[in-house]
Design a protein around this motif. Structure first.
Motif, PDB file in Angstrom:
ATOM      1  N   ARG A  18       0.828  -1.217   0.000  1.00 26.98           N
ATOM      2  CA  ARG A  18       0.000   0.000   0.000  1.00 26.98           C
ATOM      3  C   ARG A  18       0.856   1.259   0.000  1.00 26.98           C
ATOM      4  N   ILE A  19       1.933   1.301   0.783  1.00 27.19           N
ATOM      5  CA  ILE A  19       2.735   2.525   0.816  1.00 27.19           C
ATOM      6  C   ILE A  19       3.416   2.767  -0.525  1.00 27.19           C
ATOM      7  N   TYR A  20       3.868   1.706  -1.181  1.00 23.30           N
ATOM      8  CA  TYR A  20       4.477   1.892  -2.503  1.00 23.30           C
ATOM      9  C   TYR A  20       3.433   2.280  -3.546  1.00 23.30           C
ATOM     10  N   GLU A  21       2.191   1.842  -3.387  1.00 21.79           N
ATOM     11  CA  GLU A  21       1.106   2.294  -4.265  1.00 21.79           C
ATOM     12  C   GLU A  21       0.883   3.795  -4.091  1.00 21.79           C
ATOM     13  N   LEU A  22       0.942   4.263  -2.845  1.00 26.96           N
ATOM     14  CA  LEU A  22       0.778   5.692  -2.571  1.00 26.96           C
ATOM     15  C   LEU A  22       1.909   6.504  -3.187  1.00 26.96           C
ATOM     16  N   PHE A  23       3.131   5.995  -3.127  1.00 28.05           N
ATOM     17  CA  PHE A  23       4.264   6.670  -3.760  1.00 28.05           C
ATOM     18  C   PHE A  23       4.048   6.755  -5.268  1.00 28.05           C
ATOM     19  N   LYS A  24       3.696   5.625  -5.862  1.00 31.43           N
ATOM     20  CA  LYS A  24       3.552   5.549  -7.320  1.00 31.43           C
ATOM     21  C   LYS A  24       2.439   6.466  -7.831  1.00 31.43           C
ATOM     22  N   SER A  25       1.345   6.548  -7.073  1.00 34.08           N
ATOM     23  CA  SER A  25       0.213   7.375  -7.492  1.00 34.08           C
ATOM     24  C   SER A  25       0.409   8.854  -7.180  1.00 34.08           C
ATOM     25  N   GLY A  26       1.443   9.184  -6.409  1.00 33.03           N
ATOM     26  CA  GLY A  26       1.693  10.576  -6.059  1.00 33.03           C
ATOM     27  C   GLY A  26       0.902  11.067  -4.859  1.00 33.03           C
ATOM     28  N   GLN A  27       0.171  10.168  -4.220  1.00 27.70           N
ATOM     29  CA  GLN A  27      -0.616  10.565  -3.052  1.00 27.70           C
ATOM     30  C   GLN A  27       0.248  10.802  -1.821  1.00 27.70           C
ATOM     31  N   LEU A  28       1.434  10.198  -1.799  1.00 23.55           N
ATOM     32  CA  LEU A  28       2.377  10.364  -0.700  1.00 23.55           C
ATOM     33  C   LEU A  28       3.749  10.636  -1.297  1.00 23.55           C
ATOM     34  N   GLU A  29       4.301  11.789  -0.957  1.00 26.78           N
ATOM     35  CA  GLU A  29       5.609  12.163  -1.494  1.00 26.78           C
ATOM     36  C   GLU A  29       6.720  11.460  -0.732  1.00 26.78           C
ATOM     37  N   SER A  30       7.782  11.144  -1.457  1.00 25.55           N
ATOM     38  CA  SER A  30       8.945  10.532  -0.828  1.00 25.55           C
ATOM     39  C   SER A  30      10.199  11.076  -1.496  1.00 25.55           C
ATOM     40  N   MET A  31      11.337  10.816  -0.866  1.00 23.80           N
ATOM     41  CA  MET A  31      12.618  11.225  -1.426  1.00 23.80           C
ATOM     42  C   MET A  31      13.590  10.072  -1.268  1.00 23.80           C
ATOM     43  N   THR A  32      14.586  10.052  -2.100  1.00 23.20           N
ATOM     44  CA  THR A  32      15.592   9.000  -1.986  1.00 23.20           C
ATOM     45  C   THR A  32      16.947   9.617  -1.675  1.00 23.20           C
ATOM     46  N   ASP A  33      17.737   8.851  -0.953  1.00 22.48           N
ATOM     47  CA  ASP A  33      19.122   9.205  -0.653  1.00 22.48           C
ATOM     48  C   ASP A  33      19.922   7.956  -0.971  1.00 22.48           C
ATOM     49  N   GLY A  34      20.510   7.949  -2.154  1.00 20.93           N
ATOM     50  CA  GLY A  34      21.142   6.719  -2.614  1.00 20.93           C
ATOM     51  C   GLY A  34      20.052   5.703  -2.916  1.00 20.93           C
ATOM     52  N   ARG A  35      20.117   4.564  -2.257  1.00 17.68           N
ATOM     53  CA  ARG A  35      19.105   3.530  -2.458  1.00 17.68           C
ATOM     54  C   ARG A  35      18.002   3.565  -1.404  1.00 17.68           C
ATOM     55  N   ARG A  36      18.140   4.427  -0.416  1.00 14.37           N
ATOM     56  CA  ARG A  36      17.153   4.506   0.666  1.00 14.37           C
ATOM     57  C   ARG A  36      16.053   5.499   0.331  1.00 14.37           C
ATOM     58  N   ARG A  37      14.828   5.137   0.651  1.00 15.30           N
ATOM     59  CA  ARG A  37      13.684   6.021   0.421  1.00 15.30           C
ATOM     60  C   ARG A  37      13.191   6.518   1.772  1.00 15.30           C
ATOM     61  N   TYR A  38      12.863   7.794   1.812  1.00 16.99           N
ATOM     62  CA  TYR A  38      12.383   8.429   3.033  1.00 16.99           C
ATOM     63  C   TYR A  38      11.096   9.185   2.764  1.00 16.99           C
ATOM     64  N   VAL A  39      10.329   9.399   3.836  1.00 14.53           N
ATOM     65  CA  VAL A  39       9.107  10.187   3.783  1.00 14.53           C
ATOM     66  C   VAL A  39       9.253  11.287   4.824  1.00 14.53           C
ATOM     67  N   SER A  40       9.016  12.517   4.428  1.00 15.35           N
ATOM     68  CA  SER A  40       9.144  13.619   5.379  1.00 15.35           C
ATOM     69  C   SER A  40       7.924  13.662   6.303  1.00 15.35           C
ATOM     70  N   ALA A  41       8.127  14.228   7.472  1.00 17.97           N
ATOM     71  CA  ALA A  41       7.017  14.392   8.416  1.00 17.97           C
ATOM     72  C   ALA A  41       5.937  15.269   7.781  1.00 17.97           C
TER      73      ALA A  41
END
Length: 65
Positions: A18-41
């Motif tokens: 579900r969280i990766y679906e939210l990332f893919k659809s743009g409903q939840l923004e995320s950022m990457t640092d190298g290979r790690r993905r993060y979500v801001s507060a």
């Protein structure tokens, strides 16, 4: 502040798919640092606000929307 994907999943009480679906659809923004993905507060707060307002609208009678 930023959360790892497992931490963000825990905050939202949702699964990995579900969280990766939210990332893919743009409903939840995320950022990457190298290979790690993060979500801001801020992104988590915005998503939870949007969900809360959508749920509030669903509970209103049709005439008050």
């Amino acid at each position: 502040m930023r959360y790892t994907v497992p931490e963000a999943r825990h905050v939202l009480s949702i699964g990995t798919t579900r969280i990766y679906e939210l990332f893919k659809s743009g409903q939840l923004e995320s950022m990457t640092d190298g290979r790690r993905r993060y979500v801001s507060a801020r992104a988590l707060d915005a998503y939870m606000e949007r969900i809360a307002s959508e749920n509030a609208l669903k509970q209103l009678p049709q005439s008050k929307r």
